[in-house]
Scaffold this active site. Structure first.
Site, PDB file in Angstrom:
ATOM      1  N   LYS A   1     -15.873  -3.944   0.695  1.00 45.76           N
ATOM      2  CA  LYS A   1     -16.298  -5.350   0.638  1.00 45.76           C
ATOM      3  C   LYS A   1     -16.296  -5.995   2.024  1.00 45.76           C
ATOM      4  O   LYS A   1     -17.239  -6.685   2.385  1.00 45.76           O
ATOM      5  CB  LYS A   1     -15.363  -6.164  -0.274  1.00 45.76           C
ATOM      6  CG  LYS A   1     -15.279  -5.675  -1.703  1.00 45.76           C
ATOM      7  CD  LYS A   1     -14.442  -6.615  -2.571  1.00 45.76           C
ATOM      8  CE  LYS A   1     -12.982  -6.699  -2.159  1.00 45.76           C
ATOM      9  NZ  LYS A   1     -12.184  -5.498  -2.449  1.00 45.76           N
TER      10      LYS A   1
ATOM     11  N   ARG B   1      -1.656  -1.781  -5.721  1.00 42.77           N
ATOM     12  CA  ARG B   1      -2.890  -2.583  -5.612  1.00 42.77           C
ATOM     13  C   ARG B   1      -3.947  -2.073  -6.588  1.00 42.77           C
ATOM     14  O   ARG B   1      -4.672  -2.865  -7.184  1.00 42.77           O
ATOM     15  CB  ARG B   1      -3.427  -2.548  -4.182  1.00 42.77           C
ATOM     16  CG  ARG B   1      -2.688  -3.509  -3.266  1.00 42.77           C
ATOM     17  CD  ARG B   1      -2.870  -3.166  -1.818  1.00 42.77           C
ATOM     18  NE  ARG B   1      -4.210  -3.367  -1.325  1.00 42.77           N
ATOM     19  CZ  ARG B   1      -4.688  -2.804  -0.219  1.00 42.77           C
ATOM     20  NH1 ARG B   1      -3.928  -1.989   0.481  1.00 42.77           N
ATOM     21  NH2 ARG B   1      -5.902  -3.062   0.177  1.00 42.77           N
TER      22      ARG B   1
ATOM     23  N   ARG C   1      -2.355  -1.688   8.125  1.00 37.82           N
ATOM     24  CA  ARG C   1      -1.952  -2.889   7.395  1.00 37.82           C
ATOM     25  C   ARG C   1      -0.740  -2.558   6.530  1.00 37.82           C
ATOM     26  O   ARG C   1      -0.705  -1.502   5.925  1.00 37.82           O
ATOM     27  CB  ARG C   1      -3.112  -3.340   6.493  1.00 37.82           C
ATOM     28  CG  ARG C   1      -3.795  -4.614   6.959  1.00 37.82           C
ATOM     29  CD  ARG C   1      -5.076  -4.848   6.225  1.00 37.82           C
ATOM     30  NE  ARG C   1      -4.910  -4.975   4.781  1.00 37.82           N
ATOM     31  CZ  ARG C   1      -5.890  -5.305   3.948  1.00 37.82           C
ATOM     32  NH1 ARG C   1      -7.089  -5.532   4.409  1.00 37.82           N
ATOM     33  NH2 ARG C   1      -5.670  -5.404   2.651  1.00 37.82           N
TER      34      ARG C   1
ATOM     35  N   ARG D   1     -10.945 -12.805  -7.853  1.00 28.49           N
ATOM     36  CA  ARG D   1     -10.279 -11.576  -8.268  1.00 28.49           C
ATOM     37  C   ARG D   1      -9.812 -11.673  -9.714  1.00 28.49           C
ATOM     38  O   ARG D   1      -9.335 -10.689 -10.280  1.00 28.49           O
ATOM     39  CB  ARG D   1      -9.048 -11.352  -7.394  1.00 28.49           C
ATOM     40  CG  ARG D   1      -9.177 -10.219  -6.389  1.00 28.49           C
ATOM     41  CD  ARG D   1      -7.871 -10.168  -5.631  1.00 28.49           C
ATOM     42  NE  ARG D   1      -7.682  -8.980  -4.866  1.00 28.49           N
ATOM     43  CZ  ARG D   1      -8.133  -8.788  -3.633  1.00 28.49           C
ATOM     44  NH1 ARG D   1      -8.877  -9.690  -3.062  1.00 28.49           N
ATOM     45  NH2 ARG D   1      -7.847  -7.688  -2.981  1.00 28.49           N
TER      46      ARG D   1
ATOM     47  N   ARG E   1      -7.310   3.659   7.046  1.00 25.62           N
ATOM     48  CA  ARG E   1      -7.771   2.411   7.684  1.00 25.62           C
ATOM     49  C   ARG E   1      -6.792   1.984   8.783  1.00 25.62           C
ATOM     50  O   ARG E   1      -5.574   2.029   8.599  1.00 25.62           O
ATOM     51  CB  ARG E   1      -7.873   1.304   6.623  1.00 25.62           C
ATOM     52  CG  ARG E   1      -8.159  -0.067   7.223  1.00 25.62           C
ATOM     53  CD  ARG E   1      -8.772  -1.017   6.245  1.00 25.62           C
ATOM     54  NE  ARG E   1      -7.875  -1.400   5.157  1.00 25.62           N
ATOM     55  CZ  ARG E   1      -8.248  -2.184   4.146  1.00 25.62           C
ATOM     56  NH1 ARG E   1      -9.482  -2.638   4.084  1.00 25.62           N
ATOM     57  NH2 ARG E   1      -7.379  -2.489   3.197  1.00 25.62           N
TER      58      ARG E   1
HETATM   59  P1  ADP Z   1      -8.187  -5.461  -0.482  1.00 25.26           P
HETATM   60  O1  ADP Z   1      -9.429  -5.985  -1.151  1.00 25.26           O
HETATM   61  O2  ADP Z   1      -8.458  -4.255   0.358  1.00 25.26           O
HETATM   62  O3  ADP Z   1      -7.024  -5.297  -1.411  1.00 25.26           O
HETATM   63  P2  ADP Z   1      -7.746  -8.042   0.811  1.00 25.26           P
HETATM   64  O4  ADP Z   1      -7.650  -8.200   2.275  1.00 25.26           O
HETATM   65  O5  ADP Z   1      -8.934  -8.615   0.108  1.00 25.26           O
HETATM   66  O6  ADP Z   1      -7.668  -6.478   0.597  1.00 25.26           O
HETATM   67  O7  ADP Z   1      -6.442  -8.643   0.095  1.00 25.26           O
HETATM   68  C1  ADP Z   1      -5.144  -8.334   0.520  1.00 25.26           C
HETATM   69  C2  ADP Z   1      -4.113  -9.004  -0.389  1.00 25.26           C
HETATM   70  O8  ADP Z   1      -4.266 -10.439  -0.321  1.00 25.26           O
HETATM   71  C3  ADP Z   1      -4.249  -8.694  -1.876  1.00 25.26           C
HETATM   72  O9  ADP Z   1      -3.612  -7.482  -2.229  1.00 25.26           O
HETATM   73  C4  ADP Z   1      -3.565  -9.939  -2.500  1.00 25.26           C
HETATM   74  O10 ADP Z   1      -2.167  -9.844  -2.399  1.00 25.26           O
HETATM   75  C5  ADP Z   1      -4.023 -11.057  -1.598  1.00 25.26           C
HETATM   76  N1  ADP Z   1      -5.281 -11.672  -2.082  1.00 25.26           N
HETATM   77  C6  ADP Z   1      -6.495 -11.635  -1.440  1.00 25.26           C
HETATM   78  N2  ADP Z   1      -7.439 -12.295  -2.156  1.00 25.26           N
HETATM   79  C7  ADP Z   1      -6.835 -12.735  -3.284  1.00 25.26           C
HETATM   80  C8  ADP Z   1      -7.276 -13.455  -4.431  1.00 25.26           C
HETATM   81  N3  ADP Z   1      -8.552 -13.853  -4.572  1.00 25.26           N
HETATM   82  N4  ADP Z   1      -6.370 -13.736  -5.405  1.00 25.26           N
HETATM   83  C9  ADP Z   1      -5.101 -13.354  -5.279  1.00 25.26           C
HETATM   84  N5  ADP Z   1      -4.600 -12.658  -4.236  1.00 25.26           N
HETATM   85  C10 ADP Z   1      -5.448 -12.344  -3.234  1.00 25.26           C
END
Ligand code: ADP
Length: 216
Positions: free
Chosen positions: A13, A168, A157, A88, A124
């Site tokens: 994404k 996750r 990360r 999400r 990554r």
């Molecule tokens: P990825 O999609 O690779 O898991 P992100 O950078 O999008 O990584 O998100 C990292 C973390 O940030 C998630 O695991 C969550 O804890 C938090 N997070 C990000 N976006 C949301 C969201 N829309 N709702 C709830 N938590 C979020």
């Protein structure tokens, strides 16, 4: 235009969202990036979110929705924006529809297998200084461990550690997979094969966008 990127962690994404952002001029709004910035800056939201993110959980809907609401109200989002990592949950999907109801929307769902996800996340590496993203084998920097863009030191990360990746993925299946069903029921939903090189996935996205009357 509101372009929503759906897909599991590691589905691409961020990478594809960035490429489409460069082509369209629409800013990429990543809740992950917004949250990590809040953590770095020691903002109240960041203090609340840090442990949750590290454990692979989801930050509460109200908190992330507030971040998105503020960001998409900025003038550079007027013509359009790309959402990456938000919504999400179904509650978040309804929230953004309520905040910005008249905007035409396209939902791009990046489909990738679990093996690809684990490989991408474990390899990554990111630059904490400028945000650039690399992969030890798939998209290696010119010099191992050093950012091509700014020369910063690349790190993994905290939530890309194998134990957190598993959590996750579990959270994704539980909270976010139902969201795919929600969007699948809409005419604006498009599934895109997310396997392979970023350039190839980008070409598939470009074909979908052209078919929708929005060539990249
Ligand atoms: P990825 O999609 O690779 O898991 P992100 O950078 O999008 O990584 O998100 C990292 C973390 O940030 C998630 O695991 C969550 O804890 C938090 N997070 C990000 N976006 C949301 C969201 N829309 N709702 C709830 N938590 C979020």
């Amino acid at each position: 235009m509101r372009l929503i990127f759906l897909g599991a962690p590691g589905s691409g994404k961020g990478t594809l969202g960035e490429m489409v952002s460069r082509a369209t001029g629409f800013p990429r709004v990543s809740t992950g990036d917004l949250l990590r910035k809040a953590v770095r800056e020691g903002a109240p939201v960041g203090r609340k979110a840090e442990a949750i993110m590290k454990a692979g959980g989801l930050v509460d809907d109200a908190t992330v929705t507030e971040l998105v609401r503020d960001r998409i109200a900025a003038p550079d989002c007027l013509g359009g924006y790309i959402l990456d990592g938000y919504p999400r949950t179904i509650a978040q999907a309804r929230a953004v529809e309520a905040i910005d109801p008249v905007r035409p929307e396209i939902v791009l769902d990046l489909a990738v297998g679990e093996e690809t996800i684990v490989n991408r996340l474990s390899g990554r590496r990111v630059c904490p200084a400028c945000g650039a993203v690399f992969h030890v084998t798939g998209m290696p920097p010119k010099t191992a461990g050093v950012c091509d863009v700014c020369g910063g030191e690349l790190v993994q990360r905290p939530d890309d550690a194998p134990s957190t990746v598993r959590e996750r993925l579990r959270v994704y299946r539980e909270a976010t997979a139902p969201l795919e069903d929600y969007y699948r029921g809409k005419s604006t939903y498009r599934a895109v094969d997310g396997e392979g090189y970023a350039e190839d996935v980008y070409a598939r996205i470009a074909a979908v966008m052209a078919g929708e009357g929005h060539p990249l």
